[in-house]
Design an enzyme around this catalytic site. Structure first.
Site, short mmCIF file in Angstrom:
data_model
loop_
_atom_site.label_atom_id
_atom_site.label_comp_id
_atom_site.label_asym_id
_atom_site.label_seq_id
_atom_site.Cartn_x
_atom_site.Cartn_y
_atom_site.Cartn_z
N GLY A 1 0.89 -1.29 0.07
CA GLY A 1 -0.15 0.02 -0.15
C GLY A 1 0.93 1.04 -0.08
CD GLU B 1 -0.34 -8.74 -2.19
OE1 GLU B 1 0.76 -9.74 -2.25
OE2 GLU B 1 -0.29 -7.51 -2.42
CG HIS C 1 2.56 -6.60 -4.23
ND1 HIS C 1 1.78 -6.08 -3.28
CD2 HIS C 1 3.35 -5.55 -4.85
CE1 HIS C 1 1.99 -4.64 -3.23
NE2 HIS C 1 2.98 -4.57 -4.13
NE ARG D 1 7.97 5.15 0.88
CZ ARG D 1 7.18 6.41 0.55
NH1 ARG D 1 7.41 7.40 1.28
NH2 ARG D 1 6.03 6.28 0.00
NE ARG E 1 3.45 3.67 -6.42
CZ ARG E 1 3.35 4.14 -5.18
NH1 ARG E 1 4.46 4.72 -4.78
NH2 ARG E 1 2.36 3.55 -4.56
CB CYS F 1 5.22 -4.30 -1.22
SG CYS F 1 5.81 -3.16 -2.47
#
Ligand code: GLN
Length: 189
Positions: A48, A165, A163, A97, A127, A79
C-alpha cells in the site's frame, strides 16, 4: 489450522492477502484494532502506501502493540509492509522506498525461493522498496532477483519486496502459515 491470521486492514492490499489465505484454507480476518492482535497467531502487513499506513499505526496506537506482538508471533510484510517492519526495527535490513526507480516502477519476474528450489514463482514488483543492505547475520536470504535480495526471513518474521498476494500460487503464504503453526504457544481456537 490452529488460530486465525490477521491481515492489517488500515490501507492497501489487504483484501488480496485474505483471498490468498482463503486459497490456503487458513482462517484469517481483516484486523482494524490493536486489541484484535490478541486473537491472532500471525499478522500480515500488506502493500500500500507505507507513509499512510504508518500514520494510521500512530493514530490508532498500534506501534507498541505491534512490537510486543512481534516478540512472540510471526509477521509477514509485503512491499510497504516490509518498509513498516523495517521502520519498527523488527528487521535488520536497510530499505529504500521506491528503490527500483521510475523506469522500473512495476515489473514481473520469475524467482526461486530458497526453501522450495524446484519451483519457480512469478513475483510482481509495484513501486517496490529495495533492500539496500542486510545488517545482521540473523537475516536469511530467501530469494534474489539477479543481485538484489527481494525476500528474507529473520527469526519468525518474513518479508518481501514484491506482491505474492497478486499471483495465484501460494508458496510464500503457505510458508508463512507454517511459521505461524510452528509457534508452541498456538492454541486451537
Ligand atoms: N512505494 C510504496 C511505499 O513506499 C510501496 C508500494 C507497494 O506497497 N506496492 O509505501
Amino acid at each position: 489450522m490452529v488460530g486465525r491470521i490477521g491481515v492489517l486492514a488500515l490501507q492497501g492490499g489487504y483484501g488480496k492477502h485474505l483471498e490468498a489465505l482463503e486459497r490456503c484454507k487458513a482462517p484469517a480476518f481483516p484486523l482494524y484494532h490493536p486489541h484484535e492482535l490478541d486473537s491472532c497467531v500471525g499478522l500480515i502487513l500488506p502493500g500500500g502506501e507505507s507513509t499512510t499506513i504508518w500514520q494510521q499505526l500512530e493514530d490508532f496506537d498500534f506501534l507498541n502493540p505491534l512490537k510486543t506482538f512481534a516478540e512472540q508471533k510471526p509477521l509477514f510484510g509485503t512491499c510497504a509492509g516490509m518498509i513498516l517492519m523495517s521502520r519498527l526495527h523488527l528487521l535488520s535490513i536497510t530499505v529504500e522506498r521506491n528503490g527500483y526507480g521510475r523506469q522500473k516502477v512495476s515489473f514481473s519476474t520469475p524467482l526461486t525461493l530458497e526453501f522450495s528450489p524446484s519451483k519457480t514463482i512469478e513475483a510482481l514488483f509495484i513501486r517496490a522498496p529495495k533492500i539496500t543492505s542486510i545488517d545482521s547475520p540473523d537475516v536469511k536470504i530467501l530469494a534474489r532477483n539477479e543481485e538484489e535480495v527481494v525476500c528474507i526471513q529473520q527469526g519468525i518474521h518474513l518479508a518481501c519486496s514484491f506482491h505474492p498476494e497478486l499471483t495465484t500460487e501460494t508458496t510464500l503464504h503457505e510458508y508463512f502459515i507454517s511459521l505461524c503453526k510452528e509457534k508452541p504457544s498456538l492454541q486451537p481456537l
